[in-house]
Design a protein around this motif. Structure first.
Motif, PDB file in Angstrom:
ATOM      1  N   GLN A 231       0.833  -1.198   0.000  1.00 54.89           N
ATOM      2  CA  GLN A 231       0.000   0.000   0.000  1.00 54.89           C
ATOM      3  C   GLN A 231       0.871   1.253   0.000  1.00 54.89           C
ATOM      4  O   GLN A 231       2.045   1.215   0.382  1.00 54.89           O
ATOM      5  N   SER A 232       0.288   2.383  -0.348  1.00 53.88           N
ATOM      6  CA  SER A 232       0.963   3.661  -0.195  1.00 53.88           C
ATOM      7  C   SER A 232       0.958   4.035   1.283  1.00 53.88           C
ATOM      8  O   SER A 232       0.118   3.549   2.061  1.00 53.88           O
ATOM      9  N   ASN A 233       1.876   4.912   1.680  1.00 56.78           N
ATOM     10  CA  ASN A 233       1.914   5.306   3.091  1.00 56.78           C
ATOM     11  C   ASN A 233       0.628   6.032   3.494  1.00 56.78           C
ATOM     12  O   ASN A 233       0.182   5.934   4.638  1.00 56.78           O
ATOM     13  N   ALA A 234       0.002   6.734   2.560  1.00 61.75           N
ATOM     14  CA  ALA A 234      -1.264   7.402   2.884  1.00 61.75           C
ATOM     15  C   ALA A 234      -2.344   6.383   3.224  1.00 61.75           C
ATOM     16  O   ALA A 234      -3.184   6.621   4.119  1.00 61.75           O
ATOM     17  N   GLN A 235      -2.312   5.237   2.552  1.00 64.00           N
ATOM     18  CA  GLN A 235      -3.317   4.202   2.809  1.00 64.00           C
ATOM     19  C   GLN A 235      -3.118   3.544   4.170  1.00 64.00           C
ATOM     20  O   GLN A 235      -4.064   3.393   4.942  1.00 64.00           O
ATOM     21  N   TYR A 236      -1.884   3.136   4.485  1.00 63.33           N
ATOM     22  CA  TYR A 236      -1.719   2.462   5.779  1.00 63.33           C
ATOM     23  C   TYR A 236      -1.721   3.440   6.942  1.00 63.33           C
ATOM     24  O   TYR A 236      -2.110   3.080   8.056  1.00 63.33           O
ATOM     25  N   ASP A 237      -1.335   4.703   6.696  1.00 60.67           N
ATOM     26  CA  ASP A 237      -1.461   5.719   7.744  1.00 60.67           C
ATOM     27  C   ASP A 237      -2.915   5.931   8.141  1.00 60.67           C
ATOM     28  O   ASP A 237      -3.225   6.256   9.287  1.00 60.67           O
ATOM     29  N   ALA A 238      -3.818   5.767   7.165  1.00 60.50           N
ATOM     30  CA  ALA A 238      -5.238   6.050   7.387  1.00 60.50           C
ATOM     31  C   ALA A 238      -5.945   4.956   8.172  1.00 60.50           C
ATOM     32  O   ALA A 238      -7.080   5.149   8.615  1.00 60.50           O
ATOM     33  N   CYS A 239      -5.305   3.802   8.342  1.00 66.49           N
ATOM     34  CA  CYS A 239      -5.920   2.699   9.094  1.00 66.49           C
ATOM     35  C   CYS A 239      -5.668   2.919  10.582  1.00 66.49           C
ATOM     36  O   CYS A 239      -4.572   2.642  11.088  1.00 66.49           O
ATOM     37  N   THR A 240      -6.658   3.445  11.271  1.00 66.46           N
ATOM     38  CA  THR A 240      -6.545   3.726  12.701  1.00 66.46           C
ATOM     39  C   THR A 240      -7.780   3.179  13.415  1.00 66.46           C
ATOM     40  O   THR A 240      -8.741   2.745  12.787  1.00 66.46           O
ATOM     41  N   LYS A 241      -7.748   3.242  14.732  1.00 63.69           N
ATOM     42  CA  LYS A 241      -8.838   2.696  15.547  1.00 63.69           C
ATOM     43  C   LYS A 241      -9.014   3.583  16.779  1.00 63.69           C
ATOM     44  O   LYS A 241      -8.033   4.074  17.347  1.00 63.69           O
ATOM     45  N   LYS A 242     -10.264   3.796  17.194  1.00 66.00           N
ATOM     46  CA  LYS A 242     -10.516   4.565  18.403  1.00 66.00           C
ATOM     47  C   LYS A 242     -10.052   3.776  19.624  1.00 66.00           C
ATOM     48  O   LYS A 242     -10.097   2.556  19.645  1.00 66.00           O
ATOM     49  N   GLN A 243      -9.616   4.500  20.638  1.00 69.85           N
ATOM     50  CA  GLN A 243      -9.201   3.851  21.879  1.00 69.85           C
ATOM     51  C   GLN A 243     -10.353   3.059  22.493  1.00 69.85           C
ATOM     52  O   GLN A 243     -11.470   3.564  22.601  1.00 69.85           O
ATOM     53  N   GLN A 244     -10.071   1.835  22.892  1.00 68.14           N
ATOM     54  CA  GLN A 244     -11.055   1.036  23.619  1.00 68.14           C
ATOM     55  C   GLN A 244     -10.981   1.319  25.117  1.00 68.14           C
ATOM     56  O   GLN A 244     -11.911   1.004  25.863  1.00 68.14           O
ATOM     57  N   ALA A 245      -9.863   1.889  25.551  1.00 66.89           N
ATOM     58  CA  ALA A 245      -9.693   2.353  26.931  1.00 66.89           C
ATOM     59  C   ALA A 245      -9.343   3.844  26.838  1.00 66.89           C
ATOM     60  O   ALA A 245      -8.170   4.214  26.889  1.00 66.89           O
ATOM     61  N   PRO A 246     -10.363   4.690  26.666  1.00 63.19           N
ATOM     62  CA  PRO A 246     -10.110   6.107  26.365  1.00 63.19           C
ATOM     63  C   PRO A 246      -9.397   6.843  27.501  1.00 63.19           C
ATOM     64  O   PRO A 246      -9.793   6.755  28.662  1.00 63.19           O
ATOM     65  N   GLU A 247      -8.351   7.551  27.147  1.00 60.23           N
ATOM     66  CA  GLU A 247      -7.648   8.437  28.078  1.00 60.23           C
ATOM     67  C   GLU A 247      -6.678   9.300  27.296  1.00 60.23           C
ATOM     68  O   GLU A 247      -6.339   9.016  26.143  1.00 60.23           O
ATOM     69  N   GLU A 248      -6.215  10.365  27.918  1.00 58.05           N
ATOM     70  CA  GLU A 248      -5.243  11.263  27.303  1.00 58.05           C
ATOM     71  C   GLU A 248      -3.875  10.583  27.260  1.00 58.05           C
ATOM     72  O   GLU A 248      -3.373  10.135  28.296  1.00 58.05           O
ATOM     73  N   VAL A 249      -3.297  10.508  26.072  1.00 62.39           N
ATOM     74  CA  VAL A 249      -1.957   9.930  25.957  1.00 62.39           C
ATOM     75  C   VAL A 249      -0.999  10.880  25.239  1.00 62.39           C
ATOM     76  O   VAL A 249       0.185  10.580  25.120  1.00 62.39           O
ATOM     77  N   ASP A 250      -1.501  12.008  24.770  1.00 59.37           N
ATOM     78  CA  ASP A 250      -0.672  12.971  24.049  1.00 59.37           C
ATOM     79  C   ASP A 250      -0.399  14.189  24.929  1.00 59.37           C
ATOM     80  O   ASP A 250      -1.128  14.469  25.884  1.00 59.37           O
ATOM     81  N   GLY A 251       0.657  14.920  24.573  1.00 62.11           N
ATOM     82  CA  GLY A 251       1.015  16.104  25.337  1.00 62.11           C
ATOM     83  C   GLY A 251       1.665  15.748  26.665  1.00 62.11           C
ATOM     84  O   GLY A 251       2.089  14.617  26.896  1.00 62.11           O
ATOM     85  N   TRP A 252       1.737  16.734  27.537  1.00 63.17           N
ATOM     86  CA  TRP A 252       2.367  16.520  28.840  1.00 63.17           C
ATOM     87  C   TRP A 252       1.344  15.974  29.826  1.00 63.17           C
ATOM     88  O   TRP A 252       0.250  16.515  29.959  1.00 63.17           O
ATOM     89  N   LEU A 253       1.712  14.903  30.497  1.00 69.58           N
ATOM     90  CA  LEU A 253       0.832  14.234  31.445  1.00 69.58           C
ATOM     91  C   LEU A 253       1.342  14.436  32.863  1.00 69.58           C
ATOM     92  O   LEU A 253       2.554  14.430  33.112  1.00 69.58           O
ATOM     93  N   LYS A 254       0.404  14.607  33.784  1.00 66.05           N
ATOM     94  CA  LYS A 254       0.769  14.822  35.181  1.00 66.05           C
ATOM     95  C   LYS A 254       1.484  13.613  35.754  1.00 66.05           C
ATOM     96  O   LYS A 254       2.416  13.735  36.547  1.00 66.05           O
ATOM     97  N   GLU A 255       1.033  12.422  35.353  1.00 66.42           N
ATOM     98  CA  GLU A 255       1.632  11.181  35.819  1.00 66.42           C
ATOM     99  C   GLU A 255       1.690  10.178  34.685  1.00 66.42           C
ATOM    100  O   GLU A 255       0.980  10.319  33.682  1.00 66.42           O
ATOM    101  N   MET A 256       2.517   9.163  34.828  1.00 63.71           N
ATOM    102  CA  MET A 256       2.545   8.060  33.892  1.00 63.71           C
ATOM    103  C   MET A 256       1.172   7.374  33.867  1.00 63.71           C
ATOM    104  O   MET A 256       0.550   7.229  34.906  1.00 63.71           O
ATOM    105  N   PRO A 257       0.663   6.993  32.678  1.00 65.89           N
ATOM    106  CA  PRO A 257      -0.634   6.300  32.628  1.00 65.89           C
ATOM    107  C   PRO A 257      -0.578   4.906  33.252  1.00 65.89           C
ATOM    108  O   PRO A 257      -0.433   3.899  32.580  1.00 65.89           O
ATOM    109  N   LEU A 258      -0.651   4.857  34.562  1.00 62.54           N
ATOM    110  CA  LEU A 258      -0.650   3.606  35.326  1.00 62.54           C
ATOM    111  C   LEU A 258      -1.827   3.669  36.306  1.00 62.54           C
ATOM    112  O   LEU A 258      -2.106   4.726  36.860  1.00 62.54           O
ATOM    113  N   GLY A 259      -2.497   2.563  36.506  1.00 58.84           N
ATOM    114  CA  GLY A 259      -3.614   2.564  37.457  1.00 58.84           C
ATOM    115  C   GLY A 259      -4.813   3.289  36.898  1.00 58.84           C
ATOM    116  O   GLY A 259      -5.451   2.850  35.950  1.00 58.84           O
ATOM    117  N   GLU A 260      -5.110   4.482  37.455  1.00 57.44           N
ATOM    118  CA  GLU A 260      -6.268   5.256  36.998  1.00 57.44           C
ATOM    119  C   GLU A 260      -5.987   5.902  35.649  1.00 57.44           C
ATOM    120  O   GLU A 260      -4.860   5.898  35.152  1.00 57.44           O
TER     121      GLU A 260
END
Length: 348
Positions: free
Chosen positions: A314-343
């Motif tokens: 495939q072209s990179n545009a095609q495989y880049d476009a294959c994504t999925k919504k988080q099944q365990a939704p939470e913030e993972v981008d930007g600066w985080l107050k704590e490591m995503p552990l536990g809560e």
């Protein structure tokens, strides 16, 4: 690059026909979330964060009776026929103020040319001699997410390289997990990137598609490194394609040591809040039909169409476009107050 380095690189990739005929292709990120259907099936907000690539049928449970090749409608890997899933822990930078942010990733360069991906990783399938492709339902794990002792890790199979060149296209060093590569994550402001390598076992017991620890049904062959797997032990006599993950973590923006922790802790850790000793990779097979076996039998190579095996890129545009919504939704981008552990993770 010096001629000695060039010669070493050329020798590694030209040592035999099998090495020349390895598949080498990019996979972009499908999703970044706290799920792990191999180790924690059915659980959301698993103990640590993963980045997942491959077929979009990836889910919390990944029933072994389901075939990802038939369930997936797209793949974030360049080969259309590869609906497998591959995942690893996420590397974080820990700042002096105690906040965390994910280290960005880039595609890999190297003697065989640049691979383009949006996050994710680069994959190798390296055959050696008579190679038997994985079967439907096959899965395995390399490394240990809880290990804190670098001495318990084979540095010839899991390692990190301080990449001192200005970009991933200028090759540094020789074959993977050699020279000055270390199990620990390098902490040196001279590193522009950190290349992570995870090499999976290439010997199978020929019976079990999985095992309780996801490791006992496979074994490493003789030797170490990306050599196609080496001779197999009698307990695991079936030679598999040797799978290798390569990840390029771009640490350029974190080179200023004034940003680093002053409490003696390391600036770069994986999402278990542990260093390189806990690096690990998970694999769930999902190639369509017998396409992988045909690829191994017909010398399909690098990131190219292979009509003899029915492989298409495939072209990179095609495989880049294959994504999925988080099944365990939470913030993972930007600066985080704590490591995503536990809560659930909280923005800083």
């Amino acid at each position: 690059m010096q001629w000695a380095t060039l010669a070493a690189v050329a020798a590694f990739f030209a040592q035999d026909a099998a090495a020349q005929q390895m598949l080498r292709f990019p996979c972009s990120q499908l999703v970044v979330e706290r799920t792990d259907p191999l180790v924690n099936p059915g659980m959301k907000y698993t103990p640590h964060l993963h980045q997942i690539v491959g077929g979009n049928s990836f889910n919390v449970t990944m029933d072994p009776n389901d075939d990802p090749a038939k369930k997936s409608t797209c793949t974030s890997c360049s080969y259309t026929q590869d609906k497998s899933n591959y995942w690893t822990a996420v590397m974080f930078f820990k700042a002096k103020n105690g906040t965390y942010t994910r280290v960005p990733q880039v595609g890999n360069g190297g003697p065989q040319g640049k691979l383009i991906n949006k996050g994710g990783l680069d994959l190798y399938y390296i055959p050696s001699g008579k190679t038997t492709a994985f079967k439907k339902g096959f899965r395995m794990l390399a490394g240990s997410a809880s290990n804190t002792d670098p001495k318990k890790v084979s540095s010839g199979n899991i390692c990190h390289r301080c990449w001192t060149s200005p970009n991933e296209g200028t090759f540094v060093g020789a074959q993977p997990c050699s020279g000055t590569d270390t199990v620990d994550i390098p902490s040196d402001p001279k590193c522009k990137m950190i290349r992570q390598t995870i090499i999976f076992p290439a010997c199978w017991d020929g019976v079990n598609l999985d095992s309780p620890n996801h490791q006992s049904h496979v074994a490493y062959g003789q030797g170490a490194g990306a050599n196609g797997g080496g001779a197999c032990p009698s307990t695991h006599p079936v030679k598999l394609p040797q799978i290798m993950y390569e990840l390029m973590w771009n640490v350029t923006t974190f080179a200023d040591k004034n940003l680093w922790p002053t409490d003696g802790s390391k600036p770069f850790v994986y999402s278990m809040n542990i260093g390189g000793s806990a690096a690990h990779g998970d694999y769930v097979f999902g190639w369509e039909g017998d396409s992988l076996q045909k690829a191994m039998d017909n010398g399909c190579t690098l990131n190219q169409n292979c009509p003899k095996a029915g492989l298409t890129v495939q072209s990179n545009a095609q495989y880049d476009a294959c994504t999925k919504k988080q099944q365990a939704p939470e913030e993972v981008d930007g600066w985080l107050k704590e490591m995503p552990l536990g809560e659930m993770a909280i923005k800083a």
